[in-house]
Design an enzyme around this catalytic site. Sequence first.
Site, PDB file in Angstrom:
ATOM      1  N   CYS B  24       0.809  -1.210   0.000  1.00  0.00           N
ATOM      2  CA  CYS B  24       0.000   0.000   0.000  1.00  0.00           C
ATOM      3  C   CYS B  24       0.845   1.264   0.000  1.00  0.00           C
ATOM      4  O   CYS B  24       2.004   1.262   0.428  1.00  0.00           O
ATOM      5  CB  CYS B  24      -0.878   0.088   1.252  1.00  0.00           C
ATOM      6  SG  CYS B  24      -1.991  -1.270   1.473  1.00  0.00           S
ATOM      7  N   GLY B  50       1.317   0.025  -5.065  1.00  0.00           N
ATOM      8  CA  GLY B  50       0.030  -0.669  -5.162  1.00  0.00           C
ATOM      9  C   GLY B  50      -0.635  -0.338  -6.468  1.00  0.00           C
ATOM     10  O   GLY B  50      -0.938   0.834  -6.703  1.00  0.00           O
ATOM     11  N   ASN B 125      -1.656   1.752   5.668  1.00  0.00           N
ATOM     12  CA  ASN B 125      -0.600   0.911   5.092  1.00  0.00           C
ATOM     13  C   ASN B 125      -0.026   0.086   6.226  1.00  0.00           C
ATOM     14  O   ASN B 125       0.441   0.654   7.218  1.00  0.00           O
ATOM     15  CB  ASN B 125       0.490   1.794   4.461  1.00  0.00           C
ATOM     16  CG  ASN B 125       1.708   1.014   3.965  1.00  0.00           C
ATOM     17  OD1 ASN B 125       2.789   1.554   3.898  1.00  0.00           O
ATOM     18  ND2 ASN B 125       1.545  -0.248   3.634  1.00  0.00           N
ATOM     19  N   GLY B 126      -0.105  -1.220   6.090  1.00  0.00           N
ATOM     20  CA  GLY B 126       0.426  -2.074   7.140  1.00  0.00           C
ATOM     21  C   GLY B 126      -0.450  -3.279   7.356  1.00  0.00           C
ATOM     22  O   GLY B 126      -1.302  -3.588   6.522  1.00  0.00           O
ATOM     23  N   TYR B 266      14.332  -2.341  -2.105  1.00  0.00           N
ATOM     24  CA  TYR B 266      13.491  -2.507  -3.284  1.00  0.00           C
ATOM     25  C   TYR B 266      12.213  -1.678  -3.304  1.00  0.00           C
ATOM     26  O   TYR B 266      11.829  -1.171  -4.341  1.00  0.00           O
ATOM     27  CB  TYR B 266      13.129  -3.997  -3.418  1.00  0.00           C
ATOM     28  CG  TYR B 266      12.140  -4.301  -4.489  1.00  0.00           C
ATOM     29  CD1 TYR B 266      12.515  -4.280  -5.834  1.00  0.00           C
ATOM     30  CD2 TYR B 266      10.813  -4.589  -4.171  1.00  0.00           C
ATOM     31  CE1 TYR B 266      11.586  -4.560  -6.828  1.00  0.00           C
ATOM     32  CE2 TYR B 266       9.898  -4.867  -5.155  1.00  0.00           C
ATOM     33  CZ  TYR B 266      10.276  -4.851  -6.482  1.00  0.00           C
ATOM     34  OH  TYR B 266       9.372  -5.122  -7.453  1.00  0.00           O
TER      35      TYR B 266
END
Lengths: 495, 495, 495, 495
Positions: B24, B50, B125-126, B266
Amino acid sequence: MSISRTNITHPFLDDDGDKLREECGVFGAINAADAAAATALGLHALQHRGQEAVGITSYDGKEFFSRRGLGHVAENFSSSEAISELPGNMASGHVRYSTTGGAGLRNVQPLYAELASGGFAVAHNGNFSNAQSLRKDLVNKGSIFQSTSDTEVIIHLVATSRYPTIADRLIDALRLVEGAYALIVTTPEGMIACRDPLGIRPLVMGRMGEAVVFASESVAFDVIGAELIREVEPGEMIQVDFEGEIKSLHPFGKQPSRPCIFEHVYFSRPDSIFAGRSVYEARKAIGAQLAMESPCEVDLVVPVPDSGVPAAIGYAQESGIPFELGIIRSHYVGRTFIQPSDSARTSGVKRKHNANRGLVEGKKIVLIDDSIVRGTTSLKIVEMMREAGAAEVHFRVASPPTAHSCFYGVDTPERSKLLAARMDIEPMREFIQADSLAFISIDGLYRAVGSETRDKACPQFCDACFTGEYPTTLTDFNQTDQKSAELPFADPKAA
Amino acid sequence: MSISRTNITHPFLDDDGDKLREECGVFGAINAADAAAATALGLHALQHRGQEAVGITSYDGKEFFSRRGLGHVAENFSSSEAISELPGNMASGHVRYSTTGGAGLRNVQPLYAELASGGFAVAHNGNFSNAQSLRKDLVNKGSIFQSTSDTEVIIHLVATSRYPTIADRLIDALRLVEGAYALIVTTPEGMIACRDPLGIRPLVMGRMGEAVVFASESVAFDVIGAELIREVEPGEMIQVDFEGEIKSLHPFGKQPSRPCIFEHVYFSRPDSIFAGRSVYEARKAIGAQLAMESPCEVDLVVPVPDSGVPAAIGYAQESGIPFELGIIRSHYVGRTFIQPSDSARTSGVKRKHNANRGLVEGKKIVLIDDSIVRGTTSLKIVEMMREAGAAEVHFRVASPPTAHSCFYGVDTPERSKLLAARMDIEPMREFIQADSLAFISIDGLYRAVGSETRDKACPQFCDACFTGEYPTTLTDFNQTDQKSAELPFADPKAA
Amino acid sequence: MSISRTNITHPFLDDDGDKLREECGVFGAINAADAAAATALGLHALQHRGQEAVGITSYDGKEFFSRRGLGHVAENFSSSEAISELPGNMASGHVRYSTTGGAGLRNVQPLYAELASGGFAVAHNGNFSNAQSLRKDLVNKGSIFQSTSDTEVIIHLVATSRYPTIADRLIDALRLVEGAYALIVTTPEGMIACRDPLGIRPLVMGRMGEAVVFASESVAFDVIGAELIREVEPGEMIQVDFEGEIKSLHPFGKQPSRPCIFEHVYFSRPDSIFAGRSVYEARKAIGAQLAMESPCEVDLVVPVPDSGVPAAIGYAQESGIPFELGIIRSHYVGRTFIQPSDSARTSGVKRKHNANRGLVEGKKIVLIDDSIVRGTTSLKIVEMMREAGAAEVHFRVASPPTAHSCFYGVDTPERSKLLAARMDIEPMREFIQADSLAFISIDGLYRAVGSETRDKACPQFCDACFTGEYPTTLTDFNQTDQKSAELPFADPKAA
Amino acid sequence: MSISRTNITHPFLDDDGDKLREECGVFGAINAADAAAATALGLHALQHRGQEAVGITSYDGKEFFSRRGLGHVAENFSSSEAISELPGNMASGHVRYSTTGGAGLRNVQPLYAELASGGFAVAHNGNFSNAQSLRKDLVNKGSIFQSTSDTEVIIHLVATSRYPTIADRLIDALRLVEGAYALIVTTPEGMIACRDPLGIRPLVMGRMGEAVVFASESVAFDVIGAELIREVEPGEMIQVDFEGEIKSLHPFGKQPSRPCIFEHVYFSRPDSIFAGRSVYEARKAIGAQLAMESPCEVDLVVPVPDSGVPAAIGYAQESGIPFELGIIRSHYVGRTFIQPSDSARTSGVKRKHNANRGLVEGKKIVLIDDSIVRGTTSLKIVEMMREAGAAEVHFRVASPPTAHSCFYGVDTPERSKLLAARMDIEPMREFIQADSLAFISIDGLYRAVGSETRDKACPQFCDACFTGEYPTTLTDFNQTDQKSAELPFADPKAA
């Protein structure tokens, strides 16, 4: 029909139309077990040659099948349903840069007609410079055109030719046209591939087991596991029948070839072989030549991604200055967004290219780009680097100034929009606000792509966009006006 | 609604799911004249976090507005029509990796509910590691869930909290959850941004004139011309009201932070600043460290595009071996095509990556990639280089072996599919058929990203995917099973 | 393009294809301020003549504009956007019964071509019985067909005619065709309406202020507030120019007319005037005649809705037996639903027609329908009435037995599927399981529509579907085979 | 998602909103082999009760499945794909009159929630008059609403009820609501059907083999071949489990019923049985009663199609005046077209109804319609008949004057728009420009539908729209304001 335009983008192309655009790619396969699937993959590898529309026509020994759509190959031809509509062991296809609206589907190639001799499909990369004149004659005799495409002229010329065989009718037709073409024709007797007498537009031939394949670029063969055999020669017409027999004709005699040098500069993919030479190597050599011709004392060599990368590597290796990604390119481009008014500097909006601030801050840099067309993108990129804190911003261009329109199948802005048609180098430098600006010389370019020097009497390439020396007559266009960009007809449209 | 999936691709991601995926990205803007437009642009810059779905919620002082869709930001939010549906000077948005089917729209964030206190929207996000347990309790008391998203747990906890203010209710709710989160909450009183006590997932704060903005990565600020102020601190809750007043709380006390180290490897874009350091510089340093730890005698350093490029530049600069584009990446990917059976070697089909044959033929090369997950892509790339005639193919990886699942909002294959969970380095080398294989050491990685060395007692980053040392309890998951990848619930799903 | 097929239903038509179908309706308006809007409304009133596709072409004094689509007029032409694409004070349009697939759009009329003389559009109701032969000749001479429509033959004949004016070229073309047609042609010089020499297909002329209008049926004039002037005569060609001048020619001489008698039986709307007579009155007269010819002793006269209603009123009034709605018709039809296996009697499923059980239980009834084609629907309806408890079910048909195919623009099942081609009345009665069955006599039918009796030497109407007496030669069809339904070409297709 | 709105039309309804509209239809089937297919067909037969949206929920013994869409049943549920998404032997469904926009899908029923006891789906026809008050209480306690539908109140009341069984929780919930409802609830234990204590909205029970079915009208049983058993009684709650056991409760005691009398006048299909009586027969009796109460000397009895037809047949039979189709109704309605400005009389545009001029010219006629709401359509129809040449136009209405809003699930215009709320009979006659106007008396209506006379103390039907006597308290609405049409909340919305 709602077609998503997201990410319809040339990999090396900006949104602003600030590049020349190759307008088409063609592919054909005969005697191939899954001809349409191979064609879809081949066209996918040629997607950079045309993103607006795509079509494939196949033949199963009895009937022709056709499917076309707006958008990318993947949007239209990746499914098994799509491919299963295209049976048979012969297929040809076409990707195209420009069509507008739904009605545009009429112009999407391959064009197809039922002639007295049976079905006839043609995929064409190039542009005829006497299409308007030929069209008028044909309509006066009762021909009814379905499209606004120049390519349709060929079909009506073939339909009304009095020669008995398809090959003779096609030769009869091509004798009347003037300009650039790489054609793939399919008929119930097999496939015919041919290239205009000067070989302006590219066309290569390959083999995949029993199958014979043709494509605009060799990279289309890599993707299907086919082997590159050779280029189709300028003025050559190659016929392949369903027995696998291959016949080569040169119906218009032989002339020295003049392939488009811009294929090396920008159009072709770096992993293609063009005119016998690796495009990646050619671009690196251009970069190295540029470093020799126009060196500069900077900390970093920064490519304008992605098309400037090979030349920048060449420039960096020749100059010994480090190659660094000073500009990061977003992979999600293709649409213009509404701008928030709050945005501090709207000119600084960087949806597509973003400065790698941590890297360039306080550094002297040289930017390497493949060409300058309108100059607007170059200006934005120079500004962006300065805002990110670059101490000096130099600009080197991997082609000579682009000062003339193309009439051979490349979408060029009208001449008055070409920066190099309007001003000399120093004003151009000022326009893009660079600390220095240099272009590779025309002779340097020829040297980098493998010639000793440009043969002034008979140049080895078509370089009209740089020199204004057009290798054919241009019947539909007033020769005087060509240079002044005042055309009697609208801008030339390619097929 | 038919949504074209073409080119829905992570810039650095392959089709095979052979990468870890950040699940996300979040963005928020308050006191911004065109909050929704800024949010759309910000999310566009976070698109790599995302690609499957996107939503934006705005508030105009009276009402909340919401719009969401499957696909890219550009597909859903580039038009003025779309933005005009989202009036007001506060907006928040979310891009999401995974949803399936139309019904999935329910799970697209920001999630929104009308509470007794008014509207409440949350972008997250998580991943919570006790979401199932909390959900069960809430349903037993009469809460009705609309989605399968863990994020909805927060909303019901807030709705049923007995505290009077929204901020207290949110603290009350977050005290019960366990795991990783970066949250942006909007209410009629303003915006609240907060980050879990360890700061596992990233969240930064910026300013654009009067407006305060929050985002998962700093690159989202570049694109709108906002200025990066600082990271939101681990465990910090920042409230911004419509007067522009900013309050910072640390309701859960302060702890040493442990941000996700894979952001450096990354996830983040190279032009972002993460944990105080340029991601591009960190990646180059990783490449240089790798060259020192695992040198090899080759002719060319070849990145696996695009994510391997910065590390390859670092490796090339440290080793003095030329950096070259030995693999050309197509920009038109995203779909699997039907394969022609004629194709000589179907495994050799290279829609996405194509060997630059002219360059690598007869050369010894070292490939630089960011990570190895399943190993299938690495194998294909090594094979492709050999088929193109490379004399030797060495492989260097810019992260330690990935051997453990992530429970904090990253999509990891189940553990049994992770190559490094199944075998040691030598069998891995054999599996991918490289002439040699080396990974950067865990300490080397810490050094490259700016620490002296990894603090074993209290690591400076979350590196559980490499080490298996999870920094939180995992209530929904059996601790024993974690390491054996046998989870009582299905694979963890992130929000 | 996904087009909803819901409720695409002939008002008087069943799902089973168990009716003859008029295949087209045409409309034209010249010197009308909003020609396209009038055409859209006019076509909407002719929707029962063709539900599958619709097109409108307009001319604004300089250019032609065209828009067409699958589905209903309302789906394609009700919006101001659609109409605004069709500027000008001349327009023509067409509704069509059959096209298949997206490619079918090529066949949607009006067909348009750019001739040397300028644009040429044609809308055609009818069928040529020598279209195949003409087409073959044209292709041999180099004409390229765009569609499979017979109508295109006219365009190529006009394009290749050597006469100087459009009117002469059109006469030259029509002299070669054989069959039935009602044509509306638009050119830069104005509108031409013409009807085949026997006047088989209907065409009427009207006036609306300055405008002149043409339509297949007079009901199209009611809806736009135009006044019916007269029928276009058999073999007449009416030219209207932009000055409002009207010229009438009879280029093929005059013959006795033979309009299609089935227009009275079923095709035309009851509120139209056909061949000088109210269709509603004609149908009531047919019902009354039927009551005289074939009375029966029952409690109720029940129409098969909706087409049987006027005849049933006539039957009831003549017989003195009460008219009652024994069958209720759903207005939401058009799709076949999946059947639940639990359903006690799947044959009894009555999505479209439902018995009014409370009414018919224990009663003797006579059902009145307009025609029997395959007989399958008649059987279902008789069964349905018996299941609802009807004591006796008699059946009366408002046309003679339909035993022959139509070659003049009506979609007939192949002859072997026509119940009356396969059996006599008594087996037909047995097939549909009625207590009695009677058809109106051919002479009775002529009497009801206003003739004393049928003129055997030269019938006043085309009644070939009842009698097999075709009024024209049928070049493309073997005369012997006609009666045996073995056609050398596929079933005749109308335009 | 583009949904074609073409032909979305109530069979008996005009475009102008000049009818009262039943807002919902419900259907349920349990222990049926293809429950969803039966439900789709059943809803299709109830399509006239709601055309805007449709949903079906099924249960396969383990899971619930749901599918809903805007538009007709046939658009959403006719395909095997759609039905195969809804497995199991229990299903319920709902058609709905009004939703707006895509977000409206949230309001499409059956509504579904996962409660602690498992899945819970509810389909509701009716309206709660205290929904706002209940909703506010629930939100204050932490309930989060997904929709704006009143029906969701039931779900939250059930979710937060402290009773142990689903049946008890539902009784607990319904005890709190006030108004009209016919509910079909599905849970993992089976199906519960219930009707409000006065039985205002209809609900019938049937049997199809092993299966038990429920529906708003009996016509839904005809279409699937099920047998009508009986009405669900006012205040009755019927539970059916998967063993086929049927339990009937009357948890709220028994009261005299007051079903909606407008079902007889207009809402129900003529082939339904409502309150024990054939609707067709009731309408004919209304027509006959009207003929007795308000005769007139005319040549023809002309129904306003289609809803006026049965009453017109009754009027004609009672009066001995011929029944004739003086108005022809187009079957292709549903959209407003752009009007050509040329049109002589735009008021005379008759897309939907067209005068049968040949019939009415010079005749005295009486028009029979079911009701007058705003009066605008009545006026247009009278004008149309006069333009067609009718000598006298009388108007008779098959219901008393509609002068009051409905709060029980019927969409009524606000009171100020009701013609009968604004004026007496004579001004109404003048408004619609009829030569005479009469409505059936309220006592005459009761007589026609089967009562001796209206019981003033305790009327046998809910007739509030005629009399203003509302049978329940109306908590959300100020009692005084009801009659003045000044509502504290917006117009009542039904579910």
